[in-house]
Design a protein around this motif. Structure first.
Motif, mmCIF file in Angstrom:
data_model
loop_
_atom_site.group_PDB
_atom_site.id
_atom_site.type_symbol
_atom_site.label_atom_id
_atom_site.label_comp_id
_atom_site.label_asym_id
_atom_site.label_seq_id
_atom_site.Cartn_x
_atom_site.Cartn_y
_atom_site.Cartn_z
ATOM 1 N N ALA A 36 38.127 20.757 36.447
ATOM 2 C CA ALA A 36 37.589 22.037 35.977
ATOM 3 C C ALA A 36 37.601 23.029 37.130
ATOM 4 N N VAL A 37 38.118 24.224 36.890
ATOM 5 C CA VAL A 37 38.236 25.258 37.912
ATOM 6 C C VAL A 37 37.294 26.405 37.574
ATOM 7 N N TYR A 38 36.450 26.760 38.545
ATOM 8 C CA TYR A 38 35.499 27.866 38.388
ATOM 9 C C TYR A 38 35.840 28.945 39.412
ATOM 10 N N SER A 39 36.015 30.172 38.960
ATOM 11 C CA SER A 39 36.352 31.258 39.883
ATOM 12 C C SER A 39 35.167 32.202 40.055
ATOM 13 N N LEU A 40 34.942 32.595 41.319
ATOM 14 C CA LEU A 40 33.834 33.497 41.648
ATOM 15 C C LEU A 40 34.311 34.833 42.213
ATOM 16 N N GLY A 41 35.630 34.958 42.457
ATOM 17 C CA GLY A 41 36.143 36.196 43.048
ATOM 18 C C GLY A 41 36.615 35.948 44.461
ATOM 19 N N GLY A 42 36.404 36.919 45.349
ATOM 20 C CA GLY A 42 36.790 36.788 46.744
ATOM 21 C C GLY A 42 38.224 37.218 47.008
ATOM 22 N N THR A 43 38.645 37.069 48.271
ATOM 23 C CA THR A 43 39.982 37.501 48.689
ATOM 24 C C THR A 43 41.083 36.863 47.867
ATOM 25 N N ILE A 44 40.904 35.602 47.494
ATOM 26 C CA ILE A 44 41.926 34.896 46.732
ATOM 27 C C ILE A 44 42.211 35.581 45.399
ATOM 28 N N ALA A 45 41.248 36.363 44.906
ATOM 29 C CA ALA A 45 41.385 37.002 43.589
ATOM 30 C C ALA A 45 41.485 38.517 43.683
ATOM 31 N N MET A 46 41.894 39.038 44.845
ATOM 32 C CA MET A 46 41.854 40.488 45.034
ATOM 33 C C MET A 46 43.204 41.155 44.804
ATOM 34 N N THR A 47 43.125 42.388 44.286
ATOM 35 C CA THR A 47 44.285 43.260 44.153
ATOM 36 C C THR A 47 43.880 44.659 44.623
ATOM 37 N N THR A 48 44.859 45.517 44.803
ATOM 38 C CA THR A 48 44.584 46.850 45.337
ATOM 39 C C THR A 48 43.883 47.732 44.309
ATOM 40 N N ASP A 49 42.838 48.402 44.761
ATOM 41 C CA ASP A 49 42.123 49.366 43.928
ATOM 42 C C ASP A 49 42.753 50.742 44.154
ATOM 43 N N PRO A 50 43.364 51.341 43.122
ATOM 44 C CA PRO A 50 44.018 52.643 43.310
ATOM 45 C C PRO A 50 43.062 53.724 43.801
ATOM 46 N N ALA A 51 41.797 53.625 43.460
ATOM 47 C CA ALA A 51 40.842 54.665 43.828
ATOM 48 C C ALA A 51 40.535 54.665 45.323
ATOM 49 N N THR A 52 40.494 53.476 45.931
ATOM 50 C CA THR A 52 40.099 53.399 47.339
ATOM 51 C C THR A 52 41.246 52.987 48.264
ATOM 52 N N GLY A 53 42.290 52.380 47.701
ATOM 53 C CA GLY A 53 43.375 51.884 48.522
ATOM 54 C C GLY A 53 43.097 50.533 49.139
ATOM 55 N N GLY A 54 41.862 50.054 49.011
ATOM 56 C CA GLY A 54 41.492 48.735 49.511
ATOM 57 C C GLY A 54 41.594 47.700 48.402
ATOM 58 N N VAL A 55 41.483 46.430 48.787
ATOM 59 C CA VAL A 55 41.561 45.374 47.780
ATOM 60 C C VAL A 55 40.168 45.015 47.290
ATOM 61 N N VAL A 56 40.089 44.652 46.008
ATOM 62 C CA VAL A 56 38.826 44.279 45.366
ATOM 63 C C VAL A 56 39.088 43.064 44.469
ATOM 64 N N PRO A 57 38.065 42.246 44.219
ATOM 65 C CA PRO A 57 38.269 41.076 43.350
ATOM 66 C C PRO A 57 38.496 41.496 41.910
ATOM 67 N N ALA A 58 39.644 41.085 41.338
ATOM 68 C CA ALA A 58 39.981 41.491 39.974
ATOM 69 C C ALA A 58 40.688 40.404 39.183
#
Length: 332
Positions: free
Chosen positions: A8-30
């Motif tokens: 069973a795999v449980y995801s909480l977010g973090g860098t492994i789940a991040m993509t670029t946020d167009p609004a800030t240019g930084g990466v966010v968990p998505a």
């Protein structure tokens, strides 16, 4: 691995789940857990069935004890069915060493729980998330890790929750186990154990009895102890990250003795590698002096893990004797 294994795999977010946020240019968990697993197609050649659960999509700095309690309850329900062989948790690496230790203190099942993440997000060249997730699933499915409790797998290394530390801000080899080393590694799709997992403490029961606040005070050169007064009356317990093997400036001794008379005060080392001594040095502010004044030695636990153990014990209304005995178990 033989017969089909279920993880069973449980995801909480973090860098492994991040993509670029167009609004800030930084990466966010998505990214969801399904998104993460889709990046690891090689898992399909192994006889492992996956059950996927999205729990949070947050940076790990924002995870709370309440999040871990909810996650632990979900894992308990999953493992109670008896048809899951292991658990994988994906999260940000900032707090992996802490969340893994808390989960290990609470984990009462034979099935291993493997925590993983990534140092390079998916928008970077050579993201390590897919490889770490792949290795984590293999470890969680391996029957030789039954009874090992909570483990951390990154960079093809398997670390015990008790010893693992994040020791670099950006390296893909950031996770180490000072003084112990990893308990295993993964090569050619095979889990290879290099050491026996350490003896585990607990499990501590859930749910928590009450909310508590545990402070962490780091001693530094020229410290006059004035900032210790900020904790008086504002915490249920305090961990002191002292110099060396458990030493503080003489000016701190009286304040620490006063605090220890009111709340549990744990004596750890800010070095975070090696034990706090109990009977070598005898000057004012030494480990012998501080223990005689009521401070409890942390054994081999570093200050962050010591804070978490004290938090869990106080949340169950543990008394001083039980707290002292619990930390003594980590001196061996």
């Amino acid at each position: 691995m033989g017969a089909t294994r279920t993880v069973a795999v449980y995801s909480l977010g973090g860098t492994i789940a991040m993509t670029t946020d167009p609004a800030t240019g930084g990466v966010v968990p998505a990214l969801s857990a399904h998104d993460l697993l889709a990046a690891v197609p090689h898992l399909a050649v192994h006889d492992v069935a996956l059950r996927v659960h999205d729990v949070r999509r947050v940076p790990s700095a924002s995870l709370t004890f309440e999040d871990l309690t909810e996650l632990g309850a979900e894992i308990d329900r999953t493992l109670a069915d008896g048809d899951v062989d292991g658990i994988v948790i994906t999260q940000g690496t900032d707090t992996i060493e802490e969340t893994a230790f808390v989960l290990d203190l609470r984990h009462g099942h034979e099935q291993p729980v493997v925590v993983t993440g990534a140092m390079r997000n998916p928008t970077m060249a050579g993201p390590d998330g897919p490889a770490n997730l792949y290795a984590a699933v293999l470890a969680a499915a391996d029957p030789r890790l039954r009874g090992a409790g909570v483990l951390v797998v990154l960079n093809d290394e398997i670390h015990a929750a008790r010893h693992v530390r994040k020791s670099h801000t950006t390296s893909t080899a950031a996770f180490t186990s000072p003084g112990a080393g990893p308990v295993g590694l993964i090569a050619e799709d095979v889990v290879r154990l290099t050491a026996a997992p350490p003896r585990r403490f607990g499990p501590l029961t859930r749910p928590r009895v009450r909310d508590v606040r545990v402070g962490l005070y780091t001693v530094s050169l020229g410290d006059d102890g004035e900032l210790l007064t900020a904790w008086d009356g504002r915490c249920d317990g305090l961990v002191v990250a002292a110099f060396g093997a458990g030493h503080v400036p003489r000016r701190l001794v009286e304040r620490l003795e006063q605090l220890a008379a009111r709340v549990p005060v744990i004596l750890a080392s800010r070095i975070d590698n090696g034990p706090v001594l109990t009977g070598t040095y005898g000057y004012p502010g030494s480990e012998k002096d501080l223990i005689s004044r009521g401070l409890v030695p942390a054994g081999t636990l570093g200050p962050y893990h010591a804070r978490l153990l004290l938090h869990e014990l106080l949340a169950q209304d543990a008394g001083r004797e039980a707290i002292t005995e619990a930390f003594a178990a980590f001196a061996r």
